[in-house]
Write an enzyme that holds these catalytic residues in place. Structure first.
Site, PDB file in Angstrom:
ATOM      1  N   ARG A 179       8.269 -20.780  27.270  1.00 17.42           N
ATOM      2  CA  ARG A 179       7.982 -19.546  27.387  1.00 17.42           C
ATOM      3  C   ARG A 179       8.414 -18.893  28.617  1.00 17.42           C
ATOM      4  O   ARG A 179       9.010 -17.863  28.878  1.00 17.42           O
ATOM      5  CB  ARG A 179       6.411 -19.464  27.301  1.00 17.42           C
ATOM      6  N   ARG A 224      16.267  -3.602  50.520  1.00 21.11           N
ATOM      7  CA  ARG A 224      15.606  -3.304  49.291  1.00 21.11           C
ATOM      8  C   ARG A 224      16.098  -2.254  48.506  1.00 21.11           C
ATOM      9  O   ARG A 224      16.636  -1.269  48.935  1.00 21.11           O
ATOM     10  CB  ARG A 224      14.213  -2.680  49.758  1.00 21.11           C
ATOM     11  N   HIS A 268      16.857  -1.514  44.094  1.00 16.75           N
ATOM     12  CA  HIS A 268      16.221  -1.918  42.860  1.00 16.75           C
ATOM     13  C   HIS A 268      17.494  -2.840  42.044  1.00 16.75           C
ATOM     14  O   HIS A 268      16.940  -3.658  41.140  1.00 16.75           O
ATOM     15  CB  HIS A 268      16.133  -0.628  41.955  1.00 16.75           C
ATOM     16  N   GLU A 279      -4.780  -7.189  22.781  1.00  8.09           N
ATOM     17  CA  GLU A 279      -5.188  -8.520  23.645  1.00  8.09           C
ATOM     18  C   GLU A 279      -5.866  -8.282  24.671  1.00  8.09           C
ATOM     19  O   GLU A 279      -6.187  -6.809  25.188  1.00  8.09           O
ATOM     20  CB  GLU A 279      -3.798  -9.301  24.093  1.00  8.09           C
ATOM     21  N   LEU A 281       1.401 -10.861  24.812  1.00 11.28           N
ATOM     22  CA  LEU A 281       1.830 -12.013  25.515  1.00 11.28           C
ATOM     23  C   LEU A 281       1.516 -13.046  24.390  1.00 11.28           C
ATOM     24  O   LEU A 281       0.750 -13.324  23.594  1.00 11.28           O
ATOM     25  CB  LEU A 281       1.092 -12.538  26.513  1.00 11.28           C
TER      26      LEU A 281
HETATM   27  N1  PDD Z   1      -2.903 -15.072  31.308  1.00  8.31           N
HETATM   28  N2  PDD Z   1      -2.431 -12.283  27.223  1.00  8.31           N
HETATM   29  C1  PDD Z   1      -2.184 -12.066  28.593  1.00  8.31           C
HETATM   30  C2  PDD Z   1      -1.948 -10.579  29.033  1.00  8.31           C
HETATM   31  C3  PDD Z   1      -2.544 -12.970  29.608  1.00  8.31           C
HETATM   32  O1  PDD Z   1      -2.450 -12.664  30.820  1.00  8.31           O
HETATM   33  C4  PDD Z   1      -2.715 -14.390  29.093  1.00  8.31           C
HETATM   34  C5  PDD Z   1      -2.947 -15.422  30.147  1.00  8.31           C
HETATM   35  C6  PDD Z   1      -2.850 -14.513  27.714  1.00  8.31           C
HETATM   36  C7  PDD Z   1      -3.147 -15.859  27.205  1.00  8.31           C
HETATM   37  O2  PDD Z   1      -1.966 -16.705  27.244  1.00  8.31           O
HETATM   38  P1  PDD Z   1      -2.151 -18.323  27.307  1.00  8.31           P
HETATM   39  O3  PDD Z   1      -2.950 -18.831  26.242  1.00  8.31           O
HETATM   40  O4  PDD Z   1      -0.847 -18.931  27.202  1.00  8.31           O
HETATM   41  O5  PDD Z   1      -2.794 -18.679  28.738  1.00  8.31           O
HETATM   42  C8  PDD Z   1      -2.716 -13.363  26.834  1.00  8.31           C
HETATM   43  C9  PDD Z   1      -2.901 -16.088  32.500  1.00  8.31           C
HETATM   44  C10 PDD Z   1      -4.023 -17.261  32.273  1.00  8.31           C
HETATM   45  C11 PDD Z   1      -3.056 -15.564  33.662  1.00  8.31           C
HETATM   46  O6  PDD Z   1      -2.488 -14.331  33.919  1.00  8.31           O
HETATM   47  O7  PDD Z   1      -3.937 -15.889  34.853  1.00  8.31           O
END
Ligand code: PDD
Length: 292
Positions: free
Chosen positions: A56, A105, A107, A184, A208
């Site tokens: 990922r 700096r 972009h 989510e 994600l």
């Molecule tokens: N975050 N969706 C979002 C927006 C997230 O930030 C995360 C995890 C997940 C779950 O993904 P995974 O199962 O791969 O941890 C879904 C991490 C833990 C963080 O930002 O700290």
């Protein structure tokens, strides 16, 4: 054992104590949020689904056009070295790659920037985590994030604000709503259960692709639980028999209160209890067997 500030972290090829590791103020991660990251749990001393997390990471890097700074075997050996500092069975690894340092700096990508690579490990005391059998509270909130939510970018301002809103309403997570659908959490993936059918939104640019989400889908499929990847409307969320959140940090937790209303009878549901046991068994099956 080192304290957190004494513990070694990896920064651009060097190992130094966390308290001494420094980056330039011209780093684009700092100035522009031009960076991606991973959070990888460690169970029984073994990084969980490391290959999936690194895969990922490479997808996130490709999406924002940062060249892969290290090969798979280098990531693995650095992570193993950082974890070996602690005797704790359970740890969490944080890994971040920025586009590097710009002379000014700007972009636009700098020419020949060298990505900044930072990795740290920290012990996690599972006993201090909230008891998942108590369930958690969540709120719903408008999803104001950008369109490429499949990239694990450090640019997390919308997530930070959503999570803070949850906290200010005595909840621990905010479920993000876009175009009438629940996608989510601010830092977790979403599942609901309706009539024993486990439902999670399909992978898309809007969320994600969680590593824990994949594990839950695999466990459900391998144990003949009915599972569907389909959109969850705000109404379906409100009428769900169960709501779960998943992440590397939370694993799988039931939401028992949504927007101050109980979810079903306000207690963790039967399907969640089943999944929680499957998840624990799965983790156990991965722990190193003692050699004879
Ligand atoms: N975050 N969706 C979002 C927006 C997230 O930030 C995360 C995890 C997940 C779950 O993904 P995974 O199962 O791969 O941890 C879904 C991490 C833990 C963080 O930002 O700290």
């Amino acid at each position: 054992m080192p304290t957190l500030s004494e513990a070694l972290v990896y920064l651009n090829g060097e190992f130094s104590p966390l308290g001494e590791a420094k980056i330039s103020v011209m780093d684009r991660g700092f100035l522009l949020g031009d960076a991606v990251y991973e959070v990888i749990p460690v169970f029984s001393g073994v990084p969980f689904r490391l290959a999936h997390h690194l895969n990922r990471l490479n997808n996130s890097l490709k999406a924002i056009k940062i060249p892969e700074p290290l090969e798979q075997k280098s990531w693995i050996s650095i992570i193993e070295k950082l974890c070996a500092q602690f005797t704790d069975e359970n740890q969490s690894i944080y890994l971040q790659v920025t586009r590097g340092i710009s002379p000014t700096r700007d972009h636009v990508f700098p020419q020949d920037a060298k990505p900044t690579v930072f990795i740290m490990a920290k012990p996690v005391d599972m006993d201090t985590l909230p008891d998942p059998y108590q369930g958690v509270s969540a709120i719903t909130i408008d999803d104001i994030r950008w369109r490429y939510c499949y990239i694990k970018a450090t640019t997390l301002l919308a997530n930070v604000l959503a999570k803070q809103s949850a906290l200010e309403q005595d909840a621990s997570e905010a479920i993000l709503i876009r175009d009438g659908n629940a996608l989510e959490g601010a830092a977790s993936n979403l599942f609901i259960v309706k009539d024993n059918n486990i439902i999670t939104p399909p992978k898309s640019e809007n969320l994600l692709p969680g590593i824990t989400r994949d594990v839950i889908l695999e466990l459900a499929n391998n144990h003949d639980l009915v599972v569907t990847e389909s959109n969850i409307s705000l109404d379906e969320l409100g009428n769900a028999d169960e709501i779960w959140l998943t992440s590397s940090v939370k694993e799988v937790v039931p939401v028992v209160t949504l927007d101050n209303q109980p979810v079903a009878d306000g207690h963790p549901g039967e399907q969640w209890k089943k999944m929680k046991l499957l998840y624990e068994d799965f983790k156990k099956s991965l722990s190193p067997q003692p050699s004879h």
